[in-house]
Design an enzyme around this catalytic site. Structure first.
Site, mmCIF file in Angstrom:
data_model
loop_
_atom_site.group_PDB
_atom_site.id
_atom_site.type_symbol
_atom_site.label_atom_id
_atom_site.label_comp_id
_atom_site.label_asym_id
_atom_site.label_seq_id
_atom_site.Cartn_x
_atom_site.Cartn_y
_atom_site.Cartn_z
ATOM 1 C CB CYS A 1 43.382 17.400 47.148
ATOM 2 S SG CYS A 1 44.612 16.093 47.167
ATOM 3 C CG HIS B 1 47.498 20.412 49.923
ATOM 4 N ND1 HIS B 1 46.153 20.663 50.028
ATOM 5 C CD2 HIS B 1 47.627 19.421 48.985
ATOM 6 C CE1 HIS B 1 45.496 19.872 49.195
ATOM 7 N NE2 HIS B 1 46.368 19.104 48.552
ATOM 8 C CB CYS C 1 45.371 18.269 41.033
ATOM 9 S SG CYS C 1 46.618 18.414 42.328
#
Length: 435
Positions: A93, A386, A416
């Site tokens: 991520c 995202h 995160c």
């Protein structure tokens, strides 16, 4: 090189595509298409040629088979020329933030003066894969030496072999703890007693803030993209302006159906998008008379329990602030990527807990309470989506715009990371380059 004084690194410009929610079929734009379109517009407004870039660094988690070393493909399509090197990074991520970090270090050490960095992802194009039984059957078929062998292998085929492996679900599952990212979010909710109503309220506010930002033209970094089908997109299309707390409450948990509270409504959306930034040294800023959006002060990375991967920002941010002797109140604005509502709420709860900060962070007291009016002020990934390769770059770029808009000094972008990590980037608003 060890004796050299690190050079300042500046964000001088940046842009992103609209973040496009994955629907029922693959999007019309690949990850490289998205990055190239936004990169063309971004580089066209610079006073230097793309060939004058020192390198191109792009984060991407799931490039297609036709996009091996996607950064190089993007660089060539942008007209950077054969001589400009390009490389791809992958930190789940935080891939987009890692790209910025890598570019920053190359500028700090004097290796380059201008770098194009960011991230891109076309999550809607995540492939369907053959399962292992199908792979083994095909291998046997190809290995057969004659028609009898092939016939023998063919009659062993079973319909269940056609059951596909969904690459996106595989990619969003941690193999070391055998938990999906959503299940790790449920773990965070359980640790801090975060309720379904708290999650849904946070999600509702994310949509409200993004809608307000769109209406008040606070997302100026978003540039239109054009599809080969003739359609075009000018703004993020996952925002649900008509959602209510009552509507969110009707959604069923998807990761822990019996006891959980994490739903599609209080989680980030599966999305396609790209974000690119131009980073420069002081020498390049002066040479090309570039505007300065922000200065990158420092970056920190931290490891956490993969089963509670959402708490990564807690560790990375504290590590970074301790290094610079900063307190919670020294940060004017925060951008925490909203992988899940409960993940952000869990980070806030951890920072406010004296017990957690003492036992896990080695602090003598609680880190502090972040003012909700200074956190994700224009909404976040629950409403925007995202696209994993691009999100770390998005929050950094938008935070720089917030600091400039609000006349604030310091900002923290933190995210995160699947696999149990956290990343944090400290940036500073500076309207001019110091001599």
């Amino acid at each position: 090189m060890m004796d050299m004084k690190p050079r300042d690194v500046y964000i001088v410009d940046g842009a992103r595509t609209p973040f496009l929610k994955a629907r029922s079929q693959p999007g019309t734009l690949s990850a490289s298409d998205l990055a190239v379109q936004v990169g063309q517009a971004l580089l066209a407004r610079q006073p230097f040629s793309p060939t004058q870039l020192g390198e191109v660094i792009v984060g991407c988690v799931m490039p297609s088979p036709e996009e091996t070393n996607i950064a190089r493909i993007i660089a060539l399509r942008l007209g950077c020329g054969k001589a400009v090197p390009a490389w791809t990074v992958q930190r789940n991520c935080a891939s987009g933030m890692q790209a910025i970090d890598s570019a920053m270090k190359d500028i700090m050490t004097g290796r380059h003066d201008l770098v194009l960095a960011g991230g891109t992802e076309a999550m809607s194009r995540a492939p369907l894969l053959y399962n292992q039984a199908m792979v083994n059957w095909l291998a046997g078929l190809w290995a057969a030496k004659n028609w009898r062998g092939k016939l023998k292998q063919m009659i062993q085929f079973r319909p269940r072999y056609l059951s596909p492996v969904i690459a996106l679900l595989k990619g969003l599952t941690d193999p070391t703890v055998n938990l999906s990212m959503g299940q790790t979010a449920e773990n965070v909710a359980y640790r801090f007693g975060i309720s379904r109503e708290q999650m849904d309220l946070f999600a509702l506010e994310s949509h409200r803030r993004v809608a307000t930002a769109q209406d008040n033209h606070r997302l100026g970094e978003v540039l239109p993209v054009f599809s080969p089908t003739g359609t075009y997109f000018t703004e993020d299309d996952g925002v649900r302006r008509d959602t209510t707390l009552e509507k969110l409450a009707t959604l069923k948990p998807i990761f822990d159906k019996k006891f959980g509270n994490v739903t599609a409504g209080n989680s980030s959306q599966v999305t396609d998008g790209a974000t690119l930034l131009v980073l420069a040294s002081k020498e390049a800023v002066k040479k090309y008379k570039l505007p300065v959006l922000a200065r990158i002060v420092d970056v920190a990375w931290a490891g956490v329990d993969p089963a509670e991967m959402g708490l990564g920002p807690v560790y990375a941010s504290v590590q970074l602030m301790q290094r610079h002797q900063l307190q919670c109140e020294d940060i004017d604005y925060w951008e925490i990527n909203e992988a899940f509502a409960t993940q952000v709420l869990g980070c806030l709860a951890a920072w406010e807990s004296e017990e957690y900060c003492r036992d896990y962070l080695g602090l003598s007291t609680a880190f502090g309470k972040i003012d909700p009016n200074r956190l994700n002020v224009d909404g976040g990934a629950i409403a925007l989506g995202h696209p994993v390769g691009a999100s770390g770059a998005r929050i950094t770029l938008h935070l720089a715009h917030i600091l400039k808009r609000e006349g604030a000094r310091r900002g923290m972008a933190t995210i995160c990371i699947g696999g149990g990590q956290g990343g944090a980037m400290l940036i500073e608003n500076t309207s001019e380059v110091r001599a």
